[in-house]
Design a protein around this motif. Structure first.
Motif, PDB file in Angstrom:
ATOM      1  N   GLY A 145       0.840  -1.105  -0.022  1.00  0.00           N
ATOM      2  CA  GLY A 145      -0.021  -0.037  -0.082  1.00  0.00           C
ATOM      3  C   GLY A 145       0.804   1.324  -0.074  1.00  0.00           C
ATOM      4  N   SER A 146       2.277   1.133   0.371  1.00  0.00           N
ATOM      5  CA  SER A 146       2.842   2.387   0.472  1.00  0.00           C
ATOM      6  C   SER A 146       3.258   3.022  -0.984  1.00  0.00           C
ATOM      7  CB  SER A 146       4.157   2.033   1.075  1.00  0.00           C
ATOM      8  OG  SER A 146       4.912   1.252   0.383  1.00  0.00           O
ATOM      9  N   ILE A 147       2.846   2.068  -2.192  1.00  0.00           N
ATOM     10  CA  ILE A 147       3.168   2.834  -3.232  1.00  0.00           C
ATOM     11  C   ILE A 147       2.091   3.297  -4.204  1.00  0.00           C
ATOM     12  CG2 ILE A 147       5.288   1.177  -3.729  1.00  0.00           C
ATOM     13  CD1 ILE A 147       2.304   0.242  -5.577  1.00  0.00           C
ATOM     14  N   VAL A 148       0.978   3.489  -3.442  1.00  0.00           N
ATOM     15  CA  VAL A 148      -0.006   3.984  -3.973  1.00  0.00           C
ATOM     16  C   VAL A 148      -0.277   5.621  -3.705  1.00  0.00           C
ATOM     17  CG1 VAL A 148      -2.610   3.808  -4.375  1.00  0.00           C
ATOM     18  CG2 VAL A 148      -1.369   1.678  -3.698  1.00  0.00           C
ATOM     19  N   ALA A 149      -0.134   6.256  -4.866  1.00  0.00           N
ATOM     20  CA  ALA A 149      -0.026   7.674  -4.759  1.00  0.00           C
ATOM     21  C   ALA A 149      -1.634   8.252  -4.679  1.00  0.00           C
ATOM     22  CB  ALA A 149       0.459   8.174  -6.024  1.00  0.00           C
ATOM     23  N   ASN A 150      -1.665   9.341  -3.887  1.00  0.00           N
ATOM     24  CA  ASN A 150      -2.982   9.824  -3.765  1.00  0.00           C
ATOM     25  C   ASN A 150      -3.366  10.665  -4.924  1.00  0.00           C
ATOM     26  OD1 ASN A 150      -3.042   9.221  -1.119  1.00  0.00           O
ATOM     27  ND2 ASN A 150      -2.520  11.280  -0.311  1.00  0.00           N
TER      28      ASN A 150
END
Length: 329
Positions: A145-150
């Motif tokens: 989940g840390s690689i999902v940009a807003n």
């Protein structure tokens, strides 16, 4: 019905129903999409049914939330390590030729590539009859989940990347129930974002080329996905469109059924861990890279489909080199 996640001006997280292009209706008693899904599962209700019950009386200005950069991905997890981002390729009827051209050697015919073979396998066996299992698709891991940009935020591209360009795709979102059952809660438009130059060097570099950021949303479509979906992908440079192309998705335009893609992902016990969240990209047939476009630092990607409401737009940001040191003790 479509949902969004956002932060208020104090930083608190909320989940809301999209009333229209200007208005959000926050839900009462829940702050995340995942929490809503957990409650719906416990009550034996659909996401739409539970969201209707939780709709409050207040509204929020959607444009203001977006302008202030307070939109979040349509699904999050308090522990990003329990949010797995994966995908499949060569799933769309128009995807084979572009991929084959990327992978073929100068002295080979495109029909001889592994990409074309994989595509043909999908066409012949990717939509099995009910109760049967079809051929396996190409599969890849992108990250947690840390690689999902807003939505609206920068998409970082590492300093060692040879390319960073868009892939307009539909992603399905899942939560894993307490008994290990995968439960699809909705769909989102996304930018899968890959390093196509690295992939083109050698097909065995596919895994490296996919370990990148991505973006989804901002809106989560609840219910079933139509069999035909249309959208447009654009690339902006200095505020001007330098590339634009329509794309199609949905099972009418795919060589695999969604059920077959889901089976070949969740057949692994590893991906049925209770409490986890999954976002699974379904592939595309439309790339600016395939049309000879080379992206640059600061370019902006925009992917839209009326079915998913507000477009997703992110800027490419090339990261500075970060030294890597390995210690031994």
């Amino acid at each position: 019905m479509r949902l969004v996640q956002f932060k208020d001006t104090t930083g608190a997280q909320h989940v809301a129903v999209v009333e229209d292009q200007n208005t959000l209706i926050p839900l009462k008693g829940v702050s995340t999409t995942r929490e809503l899904a957990t409650i719906a599962l416990a009550k034996g209700m659909t996401m739409i049914e539970k969201a209707k019950i939780r709709m409050g009386d207040t509204t929020v200005d959607y444009n203001e939330v977006a302008r202030d950069g307070r939109l979040l991905p349509p699904i999050t997890h308090v522990d990003p390590a329990h949010f797995l981002v994966t995908g499949t390729g060569l799933t769309h009827l128009g995807s084979a030729s572009a991929r084959a051209n990327m992978h073929k050697a100068d002295n080979k015919d495109a029909n001889e590539t592994d990409s074309m073979k994989m595509f043909r396998m999908g066409v012949e066996g990717g939509k099995p009859k009910a109760g049967e299992h079809g051929v396996q698709p190409e599969w890849f891991y992108k990250g947690d989940g840390s690689i999902v940009a807003n939505p609206g935020a920068d998409i970082p591209s590492p300093s060692f990347a040879l390319d960073g360009s868009e892939e307009p795709e539909i992603a399905a979102v899942y939560v894993i129930d307490h008994d290990g059952t995968p439960v699809r809660i909705g769909f989102a438009i996304g930018n899968e974002f890959s390093d196509h130059v690295m992939e083109r060097q050698n097909y065995l570099y596919l895994a490296h080329s996919k370990l990148r950021h991505c973006a989804m949303g901002p809106e989560l479509l609840l219910g079933d996905l139509p069999s035909h979906v249309e959208g447009t992908s654009r690339l902006y440079r200095d505020g001007k469109v330098i590339w634009e192309k329509q794309f199609v998705s949905g099972e009418d335009n795919m060589s695999h059924s969604i059920a077959n893609l889901e089976y070949h992902h969740f057949k692994y016990d590893l991906f049925r861990r209770p409490g986890d969240v999954h976002a699974h990209f379904f592939g595309t047939a439309t790339l600016s890279f395939a049309d000879g476009v080379t992206t640059q630092d600061g370019d902006e990607f925009e992917i839209e489909s009326a079915l998913f409401g507000r477009p997703i737009r992110n800027r490419l940001m090339v990261q500075a080199e970060r030294p890597v040191t390995v210690k031994a003790i």
